[in-house]
Scaffold this active site. Structure first.
Site, PDB file in Angstrom:
ATOM      1  CE1 TYR A  14      -3.893  -2.181   0.218  1.00  0.00           C
ATOM      2  CE2 TYR A  14      -2.708  -3.260   2.004  1.00  0.00           C
ATOM      3  CZ  TYR A  14      -3.746  -3.239   1.092  1.00  0.00           C
ATOM      4  OH  TYR A  14      -4.635  -4.277   1.047  1.00  0.00           O
ATOM      5  CG  HIS A  19      -7.148   4.522   0.682  1.00  0.00           C
ATOM      6  ND1 HIS A  19      -8.033   5.583   0.824  1.00  0.00           N
ATOM      7  CD2 HIS A  19      -7.776   3.462   1.259  1.00  0.00           C
ATOM      8  CE1 HIS A  19      -9.123   5.174   1.447  1.00  0.00           C
ATOM      9  NE2 HIS A  19      -8.994   3.898   1.730  1.00  0.00           N
ATOM     10  CE1 TYR A  64      -3.735  -3.988   5.572  1.00  0.00           C
ATOM     11  CE2 TYR A  64      -3.742  -4.966   7.759  1.00  0.00           C
ATOM     12  CZ  TYR A  64      -3.222  -4.889   6.483  1.00  0.00           C
ATOM     13  OH  TYR A  64      -2.177  -5.692   6.124  1.00  0.00           O
ATOM     14  CG  ASN A  66     -12.302  -0.359   5.779  1.00  0.00           C
ATOM     15  OD1 ASN A  66     -11.932   0.672   5.231  1.00  0.00           O
ATOM     16  ND2 ASN A  66     -12.823  -1.356   5.109  1.00  0.00           N
TER      17      ASN A  66
END
Length: 188
Positions: A14, A19, A64, A66
């Site tokens: 990532y 993001h 993470y 969420n």
């Protein structure tokens, strides 16, 4: 004390994605103010230091995206800070690449990391800096877009935006959210 939280996802896959711009902003702030992110606590990679004489904790939640609220709540409780002492930095697909938007509060606007923080803090009232990552192209899946990387042309604008986000944090600390909004919310 202020807690500056950059949102993103852990692990190498990532890194440098749209993001993860919140992680990138916190890394830049650490570089600008000599704060090393070298400890792990409350499900976050953290660093302590000072910005404009104020004690700060920089944090990159490792939960993470969420589940970011779990780490934010734990940090806020442990350090006994108010919601106004938390600054959250994250990506926004509704803003042009590199544009900043400083706000004292607001809804999640569809951002799952912010939804999690709102749920865990039980309020929408915490300062934030949204960094524009550009609108997804027609026909693209949103998740694929935000987990994608910036083009070489966009990278220059993002580097500049990270520098402005760092300065916006200092301005929020020294002069308040309204002053930072007046200085940094201009259209590019």
């Amino acid at each position: 004390m202020k807690i500056i939280i950059g949102l993103g996802n852990p692990t190498r896959e990532y890194q440098a994605t749209r993001h993860n711009i919140g992680f990138d902003a916190v890394t830049r702030i650490g570089d600008d103010y000599g704060i090393r992110l070298d400890s792990r606590e409350h499900k976050a990679l953290c660093g302590r230091g000072r910005i404009a004489g104020e004690r700060v904790l920089l944090a990159q939640p490792q939960t993470y995206m969420n589940l970011s609220g779990e780490s934010v709540r734990a940090l806020a409780d442990y350090y006994k800070v108010t919601n106004e002492d938390i600054i959250v930095i994250y990506d926004d697909v509704s803003l042009d690449v590199g544009q900043l938007r400083v706000r004292p509060k607001g809804s999640a606007g569809g951002h799952n990391g912010i939804k999690s923080i709102i749920a865990h803090l039980n309020t929408e009232e915490f300062p934030r800096i949204r960094i524009g990552v550009g609108e997804k192209p027609k026909g693209w899946d949103l998740a694929d877009y935000v987990l994608g990387r910036f083009s070489s042309e966009e990278n220059e604008r993002i580097r500049e935006a990270l520098g402005r986000a760092s300065k916006a944090c200092e301005r929020m600390i020294t002069d308040g959210v309204d002053a930072a909004m007046n200085e940094f919310n201009r259209k590019l």
